[in-house]
Design a protein around this motif. Structure first.
Motif, PDB file in Angstrom:
ATOM      1  N   ALA A  18      39.114  51.183  57.892  1.00 31.71           N
ATOM      2  CA  ALA A  18      40.309  52.082  56.552  1.00 31.71           C
ATOM      3  C   ALA A  18      39.816  50.776  55.642  1.00 31.71           C
ATOM      4  CB  ALA A  18      40.923  51.455  57.566  1.00 31.71           C
ATOM      5  N   GLU A  19      38.850  50.039  55.568  1.00 30.36           N
ATOM      6  CA  GLU A  19      38.382  49.355  54.195  1.00 30.36           C
ATOM      7  C   GLU A  19      36.332  49.301  54.356  1.00 30.36           C
ATOM      8  OE1 GLU A  19      40.107  44.830  55.770  1.00 30.36           O
ATOM      9  OE2 GLU A  19      42.177  45.934  54.978  1.00 30.36           O
ATOM     10  N   THR A  20      36.320  50.202  55.145  1.00 34.44           N
ATOM     11  CA  THR A  20      35.122  49.307  55.214  1.00 34.44           C
ATOM     12  C   THR A  20      34.071  50.806  54.809  1.00 34.44           C
ATOM     13  OG1 THR A  20      32.676  48.704  56.022  1.00 34.44           O
ATOM     14  CG2 THR A  20      34.689  49.951  57.318  1.00 34.44           C
ATOM     15  N   ASN A  21      32.867  50.898  53.315  1.00 32.64           N
ATOM     16  CA  ASN A  21      32.195  51.811  53.870  1.00 32.64           C
ATOM     17  C   ASN A  21      31.623  51.996  54.329  1.00 32.64           C
ATOM     18  OD1 ASN A  21      33.544  51.845  51.312  1.00 32.64           O
ATOM     19  ND2 ASN A  21      32.337  50.486  50.628  1.00 32.64           N
ATOM     20  N   PHE A  22      30.765  51.620  55.642  1.00 34.44           N
ATOM     21  CA  PHE A  22      29.597  51.638  56.227  1.00 34.44           C
ATOM     22  C   PHE A  22      29.863  51.177  57.833  1.00 34.44           C
ATOM     23  CE2 PHE A  22      25.638  50.279  58.345  1.00 34.44           C
ATOM     24  CZ  PHE A  22      24.846  51.608  57.777  1.00 34.44           C
ATOM     25  N   VAL A  23      29.629  51.735  58.441  1.00 34.26           N
ATOM     26  CA  VAL A  23      29.703  51.482  60.348  1.00 34.26           C
ATOM     27  C   VAL A  23      28.369  52.206  60.834  1.00 34.26           C
ATOM     28  CG1 VAL A  23      30.910  52.024  63.105  1.00 34.26           C
ATOM     29  CG2 VAL A  23      32.185  52.093  60.204  1.00 34.26           C
ATOM     30  N   LEU A  24      27.971  51.582  61.747  1.00 36.32           N
ATOM     31  CA  LEU A  24      26.505  51.107  62.095  1.00 36.32           C
ATOM     32  C   LEU A  24      26.259  50.988  63.594  1.00 36.32           C
ATOM     33  CD1 LEU A  24      23.453  50.196  61.278  1.00 36.32           C
ATOM     34  CD2 LEU A  24      24.250  48.982  63.270  1.00 36.32           C
ATOM     35  N   VAL A  25      26.182  51.651  64.238  1.00 32.49           N
ATOM     36  CA  VAL A  25      26.671  51.878  65.611  1.00 32.49           C
ATOM     37  C   VAL A  25      25.239  51.858  66.782  1.00 32.49           C
ATOM     38  CG1 VAL A  25      26.833  53.496  67.897  1.00 32.49           C
ATOM     39  CG2 VAL A  25      28.044  53.777  66.193  1.00 32.49           C
ATOM     40  N   ALA A  79      27.053  48.694  70.662  1.00 34.63           N
ATOM     41  CA  ALA A  79      27.989  47.339  69.425  1.00 34.63           C
ATOM     42  C   ALA A  79      27.752  48.213  68.173  1.00 34.63           C
ATOM     43  CB  ALA A  79      27.295  45.905  69.474  1.00 34.63           C
ATOM     44  N   LEU A  80      29.244  47.826  67.488  1.00 36.18           N
ATOM     45  CA  LEU A  80      29.979  48.461  65.862  1.00 36.18           C
ATOM     46  C   LEU A  80      29.032  46.881  65.367  1.00 36.18           C
ATOM     47  CD1 LEU A  80      32.707  49.823  66.827  1.00 36.18           C
ATOM     48  CD2 LEU A  80      30.501  51.190  66.683  1.00 36.18           C
ATOM     49  N   ALA A  81      28.280  47.183  63.697  1.00 39.04           N
ATOM     50  CA  ALA A  81      28.250  46.527  62.792  1.00 39.04           C
ATOM     51  C   ALA A  81      28.565  47.363  61.492  1.00 39.04           C
ATOM     52  CB  ALA A  81      26.686  46.268  62.620  1.00 39.04           C
ATOM     53  N   TRP A  82      29.311  46.358  60.705  1.00 39.35           N
ATOM     54  CA  TRP A  82      30.256  47.348  58.967  1.00 39.35           C
ATOM     55  C   TRP A  82      30.254  46.652  58.029  1.00 39.35           C
ATOM     56  CZ3 TRP A  82      32.681  46.085  63.324  1.00 39.35           C
ATOM     57  CH2 TRP A  82      34.021  45.241  64.113  1.00 39.35           C
ATOM     58  N   ILE A 105      18.969  51.027  67.421  1.00 42.07           N
ATOM     59  CA  ILE A 105      19.783  51.025  66.083  1.00 42.07           C
ATOM     60  C   ILE A 105      20.241  52.989  66.298  1.00 42.07           C
ATOM     61  CG2 ILE A 105      20.415  52.229  63.568  1.00 42.07           C
ATOM     62  CD1 ILE A 105      18.925  50.039  62.917  1.00 42.07           C
ATOM     63  N   LEU A 106      21.108  53.488  66.668  1.00 42.38           N
ATOM     64  CA  LEU A 106      21.567  54.800  66.864  1.00 42.38           C
ATOM     65  C   LEU A 106      22.180  55.456  65.810  1.00 42.38           C
ATOM     66  CD1 LEU A 106      23.550  54.824  70.062  1.00 42.38           C
ATOM     67  CD2 LEU A 106      21.450  55.107  70.539  1.00 42.38           C
ATOM     68  N   GLY A 107      22.400  55.381  65.438  1.00 39.07           N
ATOM     69  CA  GLY A 107      23.183  56.012  64.018  1.00 39.07           C
ATOM     70  C   GLY A 107      24.015  54.892  63.336  1.00 39.07           C
ATOM     71  N   ALA A 108      24.843  56.141  61.978  1.00 42.22           N
ATOM     72  CA  ALA A 108      25.816  55.110  60.843  1.00 42.22           C
ATOM     73  C   ALA A 108      26.793  56.464  60.383  1.00 42.22           C
ATOM     74  CB  ALA A 108      24.942  54.277  60.283  1.00 42.22           C
ATOM     75  N   ALA A 109      27.775  55.745  59.700  1.00 36.00           N
ATOM     76  CA  ALA A 109      28.465  56.494  59.083  1.00 36.00           C
ATOM     77  C   ALA A 109      28.607  55.931  57.546  1.00 36.00           C
ATOM     78  CB  ALA A 109      29.489  56.872  59.990  1.00 36.00           C
ATOM     79  N   LEU A 110      28.245  56.690  56.479  1.00 39.34           N
ATOM     80  CA  LEU A 110      28.572  56.276  55.001  1.00 39.34           C
ATOM     81  C   LEU A 110      29.313  57.055  54.532  1.00 39.34           C
ATOM     82  CD1 LEU A 110      27.284  54.128  53.123  1.00 39.34           C
ATOM     83  CD2 LEU A 110      25.518  55.762  52.478  1.00 39.34           C
ATOM     84  N   GLY A 111      30.716  57.216  54.647  1.00 36.85           N
ATOM     85  CA  GLY A 111      32.235  57.470  54.581  1.00 36.85           C
ATOM     86  C   GLY A 111      31.792  58.218  55.076  1.00 36.85           C
ATOM     87  N   THR A 112      32.240  59.710  54.818  1.00 34.84           N
ATOM     88  CA  THR A 112      32.022  60.452  55.983  1.00 34.84           C
ATOM     89  C   THR A 112      30.776  61.613  55.849  1.00 34.84           C
ATOM     90  OG1 THR A 112      32.102  62.398  54.097  1.00 34.84           O
ATOM     91  CG2 THR A 112      34.335  61.417  54.831  1.00 34.84           C
ATOM     92  N   GLN A 113      29.824  60.736  55.694  1.00 35.17           N
ATOM     93  CA  GLN A 113      28.297  61.210  56.202  1.00 35.17           C
ATOM     94  C   GLN A 113      27.503  60.238  57.312  1.00 35.17           C
ATOM     95  OE1 GLN A 113      25.185  61.110  53.219  1.00 35.17           O
ATOM     96  NE2 GLN A 113      24.005  62.027  54.054  1.00 35.17           N
ATOM     97  N   VAL A 114      27.653  61.295  58.402  1.00 36.73           N
ATOM     98  CA  VAL A 114      27.327  60.614  59.760  1.00 36.73           C
ATOM     99  C   VAL A 114      25.221  60.719  59.476  1.00 36.73           C
ATOM    100  CG1 VAL A 114      26.477  60.472  62.120  1.00 36.73           C
ATOM    101  CG2 VAL A 114      28.186  61.666  60.715  1.00 36.73           C
ATOM    102  N   LEU A 115      25.156  59.170  59.571  1.00 40.20           N
ATOM    103  CA  LEU A 115      23.310  59.110  59.745  1.00 40.20           C
ATOM    104  C   LEU A 115      22.844  59.750  60.558  1.00 40.20           C
ATOM    105  CD1 LEU A 115      23.833  56.167  56.917  1.00 40.20           C
ATOM    106  CD2 LEU A 115      22.790  59.456  56.597  1.00 40.20           C
ATOM    107  N   ASN A 116      21.471  59.269  61.437  1.00 44.02           N
ATOM    108  CA  ASN A 116      20.717  58.886  62.958  1.00 44.02           C
ATOM    109  C   ASN A 116      19.691  58.045  61.982  1.00 44.02           C
ATOM    110  OD1 ASN A 116      19.365  59.974  60.840  1.00 44.02           O
ATOM    111  ND2 ASN A 116      18.286  61.949  61.834  1.00 44.02           N
ATOM    112  N   ALA A 117      19.380  57.688  63.108  1.00 44.59           N
ATOM    113  CA  ALA A 117      17.944  56.144  63.226  1.00 44.59           C
ATOM    114  C   ALA A 117      17.451  56.150  61.918  1.00 44.59           C
ATOM    115  CB  ALA A 117      17.255  56.374  63.668  1.00 44.59           C
ATOM    116  N   ASP A 118      16.842  57.368  61.802  1.00 45.09           N
ATOM    117  CA  ASP A 118      16.004  57.813  60.208  1.00 45.09           C
ATOM    118  C   ASP A 118      16.431  57.491  58.872  1.00 45.09           C
ATOM    119  OD1 ASP A 118      13.760  58.080  61.610  1.00 45.09           O
ATOM    120  OD2 ASP A 118      14.247  60.126  61.549  1.00 45.09           O
ATOM    121  N   GLY A 119      17.938  58.274  58.923  1.00 44.43           N
ATOM    122  CA  GLY A 119      18.697  57.583  57.657  1.00 44.43           C
ATOM    123  C   GLY A 119      18.790  56.410  57.420  1.00 44.43           C
ATOM    124  N   VAL A 120      19.428  55.755  58.993  1.00 43.78           N
ATOM    125  CA  VAL A 120      19.548  54.148  58.321  1.00 43.78           C
ATOM    126  C   VAL A 120      18.231  53.670  57.961  1.00 43.78           C
ATOM    127  CG1 VAL A 120      20.168  52.330  59.485  1.00 43.78           C
ATOM    128  CG2 VAL A 120      21.486  54.098  60.485  1.00 43.78           C
TER     129      VAL A 120
END
Length: 172
Positions: A18-25, A79-82, A105-120
């Motif tokens: 709820a407090e972060t902007n970015f979560v990486l998987v 694992a998750l990184a944020w 790196i599998l992907g990430a989420a920047l807000g509501t937008q889901v990024l793949n590994a290339d996006g990261v």
């Protein structure tokens, strides 16, 4: 973990999401304890947090948040990184992945937008927040120095012309 510990873990992860902007998987299959410790130190130095979490508990914590689009990525040892600075997390993860083939790196989420590994990877190529701030200050200062230079130029030219006439009169 017993049920109360699991509930507390899910609640703490939900608070973080709820407090972060970015979560990486990322997938960390086969990483040694030394590798994970080194990655945690690098993440901490970048202002990020790195945590290995059970997929089911992480999916429960993601449910109902703006990051729930990354739930399908939670398969296998993940694992998750944020962080609040998405570029710092992406750069740190990409740098570590270059030197360690077991960290993927599998992907990430920047807000509501889901990024793949290339996006990261593209996000990691961006300059950091501090670099952008420095560039912005430089852009703001540049016109002021040019204006000062233009305003001083006519006075300097008059002084050089007078100095040239004075030297010419002394020579004569």
């Amino acid at each position: 973990m017993d049920r109360t510990e699991k509930r507390a873990f899910v609640a703490s992860l939900a608070t973080v999401f709820a407090e972060t902007n970015f979560v990486l998987v990322a997938q960390n299959k086969g990483m040694t304890v030394a590798d994970v410790s080194a990655l945690r130190r690098q993440m901490r130095a970048a202002g990020a947090t790195y945590k290995v979490a059970k997929n089911r508990l992480a999916a429960l914590a993601l449910d109902g948040t703006r990051f729930q689009g990354i739930s399908p990525l939670l398969k296998g040892p993940t694992a998750l990184a944020w962080s609040t600075d998405p570029v710092a997390v992406a750069k740190t993860a990409m740098d570590f992945a270059k030197g360690n083939d077991k960290f993927v790196i599998l992907g990430a989420a920047l807000g509501t937008q889901v990024l793949n590994a290339d996006g990261v990877k593209a996000l990691a190529a961006l300059p950091s927040l501090d670099t952008l701030r420095g560039q912005l200050v430089g852009l703001i200062q540049t016109p002021a120095t040019r204006i000062a230079g233009v305003l001083q130029a006519p006075g300097g030219q008059v002084a050089r012309v007078l100095a040239a006439y004075a030297k010419k009169d002394e020579a004569a």
